[in-house]
Design a protein around this motif. Sequence first.
Motif, PDB file in Angstrom:
ATOM      1  N   ALA B 359       0.841  -1.209   0.000  1.00 48.93           N
ATOM      2  CA  ALA B 359       0.000   0.000   0.000  1.00 48.93           C
ATOM      3  C   ALA B 359       0.869   1.249   0.000  1.00 48.93           C
ATOM      4  CB  ALA B 359      -0.920  -0.014   1.218  1.00 48.93           C
ATOM      5  N   HIS B 361       3.816   1.573  -1.178  1.00 47.99           N
ATOM      6  CA  HIS B 361       4.403   1.735  -2.504  1.00 47.99           C
ATOM      7  C   HIS B 361       3.396   2.279  -3.500  1.00 47.99           C
ATOM      8  CE1 HIS B 361       8.070  -1.067  -1.816  1.00 47.99           C
ATOM      9  NE2 HIS B 361       8.054   0.004  -1.056  1.00 47.99           N
ATOM     10  N   ALA B 362       2.150   1.820  -3.358  1.00 48.97           N
ATOM     11  CA  ALA B 362       1.113   2.326  -4.260  1.00 48.97           C
ATOM     12  C   ALA B 362       0.939   3.831  -4.072  1.00 48.97           C
ATOM     13  CB  ALA B 362      -0.198   1.598  -4.003  1.00 48.97           C
ATOM     14  N   GLU B 365       3.833   5.611  -5.533  1.00 47.00           N
ATOM     15  CA  GLU B 365       3.793   5.635  -6.981  1.00 47.00           C
ATOM     16  C   GLU B 365       2.824   6.697  -7.474  1.00 47.00           C
ATOM     17  OE1 GLU B 365       3.618   1.790  -9.165  1.00 47.00           O
ATOM     18  OE2 GLU B 365       2.205   2.900 -10.404  1.00 47.00           O
ATOM     19  N   ARG B 366       1.694   6.801  -6.779  1.00 43.19           N
ATOM     20  CA  ARG B 366       0.729   7.830  -7.175  1.00 43.19           C
ATOM     21  C   ARG B 366       1.335   9.223  -7.052  1.00 43.19           C
ATOM     22  NH1 ARG B 366      -3.447   5.298  -4.459  1.00 43.19           N
ATOM     23  NH2 ARG B 366      -3.476   6.891  -2.858  1.00 43.19           N
ATOM     24  N   ASP B 392      -5.740  10.606  -8.096  1.00 43.40           N
ATOM     25  CA  ASP B 392      -5.600   9.376  -8.853  1.00 43.40           C
ATOM     26  C   ASP B 392      -5.390   9.683 -10.325  1.00 43.40           C
ATOM     27  OD1 ASP B 392      -5.424   6.854  -9.707  1.00 43.40           O
ATOM     28  OD2 ASP B 392      -7.322   6.159  -8.852  1.00 43.40           O
ATOM     29  N   ALA B 425       9.051   3.138  -5.189  1.00 42.67           N
ATOM     30  CA  ALA B 425       8.018   2.409  -5.909  1.00 42.67           C
ATOM     31  C   ALA B 425       8.560   1.162  -6.568  1.00 42.67           C
ATOM     32  CB  ALA B 425       7.407   3.321  -6.968  1.00 42.67           C
TER      33      ALA B 425
END
Lengths: 304, 426, 270
Positions: B359, B361-362, B365-366, B392, B425
Amino acid sequence: MSDDLTIILTAGLVATAAGLLGPFLVLRRVALMSDAVSHAVLPGIVAVYLLFETRAPLPVIVGAAVFAVVCVIGIDLLRSTRLVASDAAIALVFPALFALGVLGVTEFASGAHLDLDATIYGEIAFAPFDVWAFGSVEVARSIVLLGAVVLANATLVALLWKELKATTFDPEFSRTIGISPTLLSRLLLIAVAVTAVTAFESVGAILVVTMLIVPAAAAYLLCDRLLAMIAVTLGIGWLSAVLGHTVALRADASIAGSMGLVAACCFVLALVLSPKYGLLARALQRRRRRREVRAALAEAHAAR
Amino acid sequence: MGWLIDLLPLNYSDAVVAIGAALLGIAAGALGVFAVLRQRSLVGDALAHAALPGVCVAFLATGAKDATTLLVGAALAGLVGALLMVGIERTSRVRPDAAIGVVLSSFFSLGIVLLTHIASTNDANQAGLDTYLFGQAAGLLERDLDVMAVLAVVALAVVALAFRPLKTTLFDPAFAGAVGLPVRLLEIFMTMLLVVAVVIGLRTVGAILMVAMLVVPAVAARQLCNRLSLLIPLAALIGAAVGVAGALIAARAEVPTGPVIVLVGFAVVLATVLLAPGRGVLWRGRKLARDRRRALVEGVLVDLETTIHAGPPPTPRELALASGRPRRQVARALSALDRAGMLARDGERIHLTESGAAAAHAVLERRDLWSAWLEHGWKLRLPDAREPDPTDLRASLGDDCADELRRLALAGDGGGAAGDAGQGAR
Amino acid sequence: MSAHQDGGPPTAGRGAGDRAPALEIRRMTVSYGARPVLWDVDASFPAGRLSAIVGPNGAGKSTLLKAALGLIPADAGQTLVEGRPVGAARDRVAYVPQRDAVDWDFPITVREVVEMGRYAPTGWFRRVPRRDAALVDDCLERVGMGDFRGRQIGQLSGGQRQRVFIARALAQQAPLLLMDEPFSGVDARTEASILELLAALRDEGRSIVVVHHDLGTVRGAFDHALLLNVRAVAEGPVAEVVTRETLARAYGAGADAVGRDAGEALSWAG
């Protein structure tokens, strides 16, 4: 004191109390808050009567002031949702409060001495008949009360002169120097409410609203300085009081109405004849400039 | 109107009042939309007050207390007042609010003078002229209903026929003028319609309460829909519903109609302002709280990930210190993460579980992608006018664009926050 | 630029001759709804320098100033003025708002506007003391508006109005001046002469931060710059900040991609 003098003095004091605040309302573009607040206080008056069974001026003024604050804060809250524009917020809140008041009057107080006409259309012609005795001197109650309001408003404006000026002219700057525009706006509107309520009793709502808006709007067309604007506002107010009374006597018409009409005439005169911002002055100026430009152009062409 | 009165399961006078209130609600609702959208909600106030001298003059001219004559007089005076308002505003430095106020008080003063003049000429017929200002809905006659129905139908028909030019003028007067629409005429015309609504309402709810009748349906309908073509019928519907509901409640409770209608209307406005889906205060508040909470939890998650990346797993206290957030906020976020099964505790110290790390990392990344958008976004050719949603980007821009952005970011300088996050990421 | 030798309070904990930054902004984050307008912006404007905040439209330049002053609520962030929280250092900051925020029809004279600069030190309820009159007049002279003191404020040109606002800020006697887009709608000649005035104020030791939209004048006139595009793209001496590469990152390069704004920016930066 003669009856006529009492009436003129009463109206003049209303003009003074209103004229001290009106210019700020007009400059802040909230002139109609005076109309709103004047009507929104009705439930306060009714509630005081229902709870304490009194129409004595002080409790009534306090009760009305409470609802004036409710009105102002309600409008602020609605506006702060940013879902309702500020004019619409005013148009929603004050009729609702007024409706509450009307219901109160007709439901609970009918038959008593609190009828709608007397509350909303207090009649200036009766001002001389209601007197307070101070020792052997009898003074009309309206003069005592309104004198106190004039004093309070003058103190407020004098003490907070620069704060009112700064927040009205440049609210953002005011906040950076620690003067809260919201606080000043609330104070101003509470003063408007107290003035309106007190004056209601003796002269009726419409004259109060007129005196709060019309002389100030006329002065706005005539003045380039705030102090001058207030002075001219007061002048127009007193002129309306004196002339209006004369007109009313001559024409056998409503005194408050005549005073309002004189004020309206003053506004029309200012609108047309103001030396700087009047319709006539500006039309003349436009014509003169056009003529000058034409002359200059003709000269340039001839020279070529 | 007789058939309608017979149709309703009410006694005669209640039925008349209910129908009158409905007609008023329809007309005021539809026409009020224009006043509210032009931010002239209080014009109705001035028009209502301006009607008094009109009523008086009409009476003086004809000597009869005939409803139709008085209505016409009120309408003419309202029209004059409206034109004066527009004129003062246009030609001088006086602002709209003061212009409305001046017209309101001037006309009303004139009205009072005329009223006293009529009274002093001792005409026994004059009594009741001023009820036009207070509204005596109970005094409505069946004949009044016909007048109101005609006025309401005309107003609605005109709005329907002139809908497009009205809409254009309302939305963009400059454009309307440029394409040759007579903007001023249309504005005056809109005000005339308003005058009609006010005149209809004076008798049912009275001057001051008429102000609310114009504004309530428009404001309530505005919370519920975004299109003018829907807004007007919806406002008319709300107006009618409020009118009928108010009239029925008033009849049941045996209190005056006008105030009850206004209070019902105010309640409706409050309800829509609070609850309207997507717009309402409560709805927005819940969304704001959710967004804040999500930002907090994501922030703490990322802080935790970077702290673990740099050294030993922290205690909550150390984490708060390192991230510069208040300890209570960190504790709240941690307990939320714990509930989601993202935390592993080792005594005082906290680790991320596998899902927690994923999570984090997500989120990184965003953020990384958004940084890349701010920096490289201008290089992308978007297939249409889609706008990036910072929370997003991938969903709002599409996978192609997101991948392209990543490529650009990696090819770019690789320095700064974007680079760090990029490492996280990978 | 001799920024170090001038007056102003020395601040503890700094190297010799060095002052704390005039304005320091930490982790400033502001959003309208879900849309972030400023994201995690750190910036530090040195004392005694003329600094610019530049960036494309919608980059959050004005928002940064307003949020720093607490005029709009921030989601996160901290502002230090001379090393102290901004709330405790109000008297050290003078703010010049955008001119369209003001009612120009207001019945008030030029001198009265400048006098407002003395309101904060005067305190509530009191009148501005007589001894401040000379100061107010000096400030008017300083910006070249001495002859206009009796004019109603609406009868001035755009440049003159800006000068009045600067005079008001001077009257506040604050060492830090924050100006929001002072040159929008002002002709080039006036802009140059106001810039000259700002440079003179800087040489007296004041710190000035200007939200600026014209990259053309940034290079010649300013010492320090923050290049902003929601995030801080670059910050430092102007020569390092305003380069082809950083501008491309803030504005986007190539007129084909973003349009005129960016194209102009690059042609100016050369």
